[in-house]
Design a protein around this motif. Sequence first.
Motif, PDB file in Angstrom:
ATOM      1  N   THR A  44      75.401  31.925  75.077  1.00 29.84           N
ATOM      2  CA  THR A  44      74.933  30.855  74.196  1.00 29.84           C
ATOM      3  C   THR A  44      75.503  29.514  74.618  1.00 29.84           C
ATOM      4  OG1 THR A  44      74.842  32.433  72.355  1.00 29.84           O
ATOM      5  CG2 THR A  44      74.781  30.100  71.792  1.00 29.84           C
ATOM      6  N   LEU A  45      76.774  29.497  75.005  1.00 34.66           N
ATOM      7  CA  LEU A  45      77.418  28.270  75.463  1.00 34.66           C
ATOM      8  C   LEU A  45      76.759  27.737  76.723  1.00 34.66           C
ATOM      9  CD1 LEU A  45      79.796  26.266  75.093  1.00 34.66           C
ATOM     10  CD2 LEU A  45      81.182  27.806  76.487  1.00 34.66           C
ATOM     11  N   LYS A  46      76.460  28.635  77.666  1.00 36.87           N
ATOM     12  CA  LYS A  46      75.789  28.222  78.907  1.00 36.87           C
ATOM     13  C   LYS A  46      74.413  27.634  78.612  1.00 36.87           C
ATOM     14  CE  LYS A  46      76.734  29.133  82.822  1.00 36.87           C
ATOM     15  NZ  LYS A  46      77.315  28.334  83.914  1.00 36.87           N
ATOM     16  N   GLU A  47      73.668  28.269  77.728  1.00 35.72           N
ATOM     17  CA  GLU A  47      72.336  27.775  77.375  1.00 35.72           C
ATOM     18  C   GLU A  47      72.427  26.421  76.671  1.00 35.72           C
ATOM     19  OE1 GLU A  47      69.371  29.007  78.223  1.00 35.72           O
ATOM     20  OE2 GLU A  47      70.488  30.482  79.415  1.00 35.72           O
ATOM     21  N   LEU A  48      73.422  26.276  75.807  1.00 35.30           N
ATOM     22  CA  LEU A  48      73.601  25.015  75.098  1.00 35.30           C
ATOM     23  C   LEU A  48      73.862  23.875  76.071  1.00 35.30           C
ATOM     24  CD1 LEU A  48      74.049  23.424  72.424  1.00 35.30           C
ATOM     25  CD2 LEU A  48      76.457  24.122  72.545  1.00 35.30           C
ATOM     26  N   TRP A  49      74.656  24.156  77.092  1.00 37.77           N
ATOM     27  CA  TRP A  49      75.045  23.086  78.020  1.00 37.77           C
ATOM     28  C   TRP A  49      73.919  22.699  78.983  1.00 37.77           C
ATOM     29  CZ3 TRP A  49      79.035  20.850  76.097  1.00 37.77           C
ATOM     30  CH2 TRP A  49      79.620  19.788  76.779  1.00 37.77           C
ATOM     31  N   LYS A  51      71.053  21.819  77.893  1.00 34.55           N
ATOM     32  CA  LYS A  51      70.259  20.820  77.185  1.00 34.55           C
ATOM     33  C   LYS A  51      70.653  19.413  77.641  1.00 34.55           C
ATOM     34  CE  LYS A  51      69.698  23.647  73.015  1.00 34.55           C
ATOM     35  NZ  LYS A  51      69.908  23.731  71.544  1.00 34.55           N
ATOM     36  N   PRO A  52      69.707  18.474  77.609  1.00 28.91           N
ATOM     37  CA  PRO A  52      70.014  17.099  78.030  1.00 28.91           C
ATOM     38  C   PRO A  52      71.175  16.483  77.249  1.00 28.91           C
ATOM     39  CG  PRO A  52      67.647  17.413  77.769  1.00 28.91           C
ATOM     40  CD  PRO A  52      68.294  18.650  77.234  1.00 28.91           C
ATOM     41  N   ARG A  53      71.206  16.748  75.938  1.00 29.33           N
ATOM     42  CA  ARG A  53      72.282  16.216  75.101  1.00 29.33           C
ATOM     43  C   ARG A  53      72.825  17.337  74.213  1.00 29.33           C
ATOM     44  NH1 ARG A  53      70.681  10.581  72.360  1.00 29.33           N
ATOM     45  NH2 ARG A  53      72.929  10.676  71.957  1.00 29.33           N
ATOM     46  N   PRO A  54      73.694  18.179  74.751  1.00 32.20           N
ATOM     47  CA  PRO A  54      74.205  19.315  73.972  1.00 32.20           C
ATOM     48  C   PRO A  54      75.002  18.851  72.766  1.00 32.20           C
ATOM     49  CG  PRO A  54      75.432  19.053  76.022  1.00 32.20           C
ATOM     50  CD  PRO A  54      74.266  18.139  76.112  1.00 32.20           C
ATOM     51  N   ASN A  55      74.881  19.583  71.681  1.00 30.83           N
ATOM     52  CA  ASN A  55      75.637  19.282  70.472  1.00 30.83           C
ATOM     53  C   ASN A  55      77.108  19.618  70.701  1.00 30.83           C
ATOM     54  OD1 ASN A  55      76.912  19.932  67.773  1.00 30.83           O
ATOM     55  ND2 ASN A  55      74.925  19.162  67.070  1.00 30.83           N
ATOM     56  N   ASP A  58      78.759  22.100  68.201  1.00 26.42           N
ATOM     57  CA  ASP A  58      78.353  23.486  68.465  1.00 26.42           C
ATOM     58  C   ASP A  58      79.105  24.034  69.677  1.00 26.42           C
ATOM     59  OD1 ASP A  58      76.635  23.368  66.340  1.00 26.42           O
ATOM     60  OD2 ASP A  58      74.805  23.144  67.543  1.00 26.42           O
ATOM     61  N   ALA A  59      79.233  23.189  70.703  1.00 24.67           N
ATOM     62  CA  ALA A  59      79.950  23.622  71.902  1.00 24.67           C
ATOM     63  C   ALA A  59      81.405  23.943  71.582  1.00 24.67           C
ATOM     64  CB  ALA A  59      79.870  22.538  72.976  1.00 24.67           C
ATOM     65  N   ALA A  60      82.041  23.074  70.792  1.00 26.31           N
ATOM     66  CA  ALA A  60      83.445  23.297  70.429  1.00 26.31           C
ATOM     67  C   ALA A  60      83.603  24.599  69.635  1.00 26.31           C
ATOM     68  CB  ALA A  60      83.967  22.111  69.618  1.00 26.31           C
ATOM     69  N   ASP A  90      82.233  25.308  87.212  1.00 31.28           N
ATOM     70  CA  ASP A  90      80.919  25.920  87.399  1.00 31.28           C
ATOM     71  C   ASP A  90      80.609  26.876  86.252  1.00 31.28           C
ATOM     72  OD1 ASP A  90      78.516  26.537  89.063  1.00 31.28           O
ATOM     73  OD2 ASP A  90      79.424  28.525  89.120  1.00 31.28           O
ATOM     74  N   ALA A  91      81.629  27.620  85.801  1.00 28.06           N
ATOM     75  CA  ALA A  91      81.440  28.561  84.690  1.00 28.06           C
ATOM     76  C   ALA A  91      81.415  27.840  83.342  1.00 28.06           C
ATOM     77  CB  ALA A  91      82.541  29.611  84.705  1.00 28.06           C
ATOM     78  N   TYR A  92      82.202  26.762  83.251  1.00 24.95           N
ATOM     79  CA  TYR A  92      82.314  26.020  81.990  1.00 24.95           C
ATOM     80  C   TYR A  92      82.144  24.527  82.257  1.00 24.95           C
ATOM     81  CZ  TYR A  92      84.217  30.346  80.101  1.00 24.95           C
ATOM     82  OH  TYR A  92      84.388  31.648  79.707  1.00 24.95           O
ATOM     83  N   PRO A  93      80.912  24.060  82.454  1.00 24.48           N
ATOM     84  CA  PRO A  93      80.684  22.638  82.740  1.00 24.48           C
ATOM     85  C   PRO A  93      81.129  21.720  81.612  1.00 24.48           C
ATOM     86  CG  PRO A  93      78.604  23.790  82.335  1.00 24.48           C
ATOM     87  CD  PRO A  93      79.647  24.838  82.470  1.00 24.48           C
ATOM     88  N   CYS A  94      81.363  22.274  80.420  1.00 25.58           N
ATOM     89  CA  CYS A  94      81.839  21.452  79.300  1.00 25.58           C
ATOM     90  C   CYS A  94      83.186  20.806  79.610  1.00 25.58           C
ATOM     91  CB  CYS A  94      81.945  22.290  78.030  1.00 25.58           C
ATOM     92  SG  CYS A  94      82.831  23.835  78.234  1.00 25.58           S
ATOM     93  N   PHE A  95      83.951  21.374  80.554  1.00 25.67           N
ATOM     94  CA  PHE A  95      85.252  20.812  80.876  1.00 25.67           C
ATOM     95  C   PHE A  95      85.171  19.600  81.794  1.00 25.67           C
ATOM     96  CE2 PHE A  95      87.005  25.179  79.770  1.00 25.67           C
ATOM     97  CZ  PHE A  95      87.428  24.759  78.519  1.00 25.67           C
TER      98      PHE A  95
END
Length: 289
Positions: A44-49, A51-55, A58-60, A90-95
């Motif tokens: 779910t986290l990968k799919e969320l990220w 998106k053009p503008r991830p929430n 939700d990511a947190a 690569d695994a966690y682009p949120c970082f």
Amino acid sequence: MMLIQAHQLSSLSFLRTCPQTRTVMTAQWQAVTPGKFKPRHYKTLKELWKKPRPNQDDAAHLLDLEFESRRAFIDSSSLKEEDRTEKIVDAYPCFRDHKHIMDELGRILEAEDKNFTDQVKARWESFCQNALFFGVWNKSLKPPRGLDKCGQFLALLKALPSMFPSPAAPPKKLGSASEALFHILEPSEDPNVFLQRRPITSPVLLVESTNVLLAVGTVPLTTLPKEMIHEAPLILLGCYYTFHLTYPKCISTLLSIIQTEVLKDSIHERDLTHSYKKAIAEWEEFNKK
């Protein structure tokens, strides 16, 4: 070697040592991949990220849920230090987002304290104010007259490794120990070329005229506005925890001082070096005056 069960991760008591000495203690983690324990949250986290503008909220939340399996993946011996950051990002682009780096730091050190980041920022500001006087007192820093706030802060950053010296000299190609923390880019310097030629792979702040680029190794993570230069070293330190990195020997004393004084992350007695003990004794004695 003591074995730590996966469910014990939530207490985080075994992480209360220097980041460079934290080791994964469960044999079955050695070949772990992200999402192994909670693949639903990771997917779910990968799919969320994507998106053009991830929430971001939700990511947190998903990062909270997926914390244990993520730390097992990041701390595992399957990731070598030289390519650790690239594989994790690569695994966690949120970082690539500095807020998520600071959030991860909070999860590791004070998972139940929702005000952790604000408290750390306040302690960092107090530390820097005291360090200005400490540096002048021990002659590591000249009184920063005639400089704007950014210039004063950069002068302080440059002097910090001398205030809290490490016994190991920096690599010759690096120059001064402060280059392990930050580098002021010349107009003719290309950041990517500089990172490729840098002799160490530790997190670094590349200061430009209007921005600050945070990079780890050869991986540029994020660009901060120059107005965030005062906060940037905290994010840099957060990278050591988030990506499970080793302190460079030439600034290990300094980073250990910030770890205990600002992050309030204690160091195990067996990991206390002579240089740290000497530096912290001088710092504490000065602050009693």
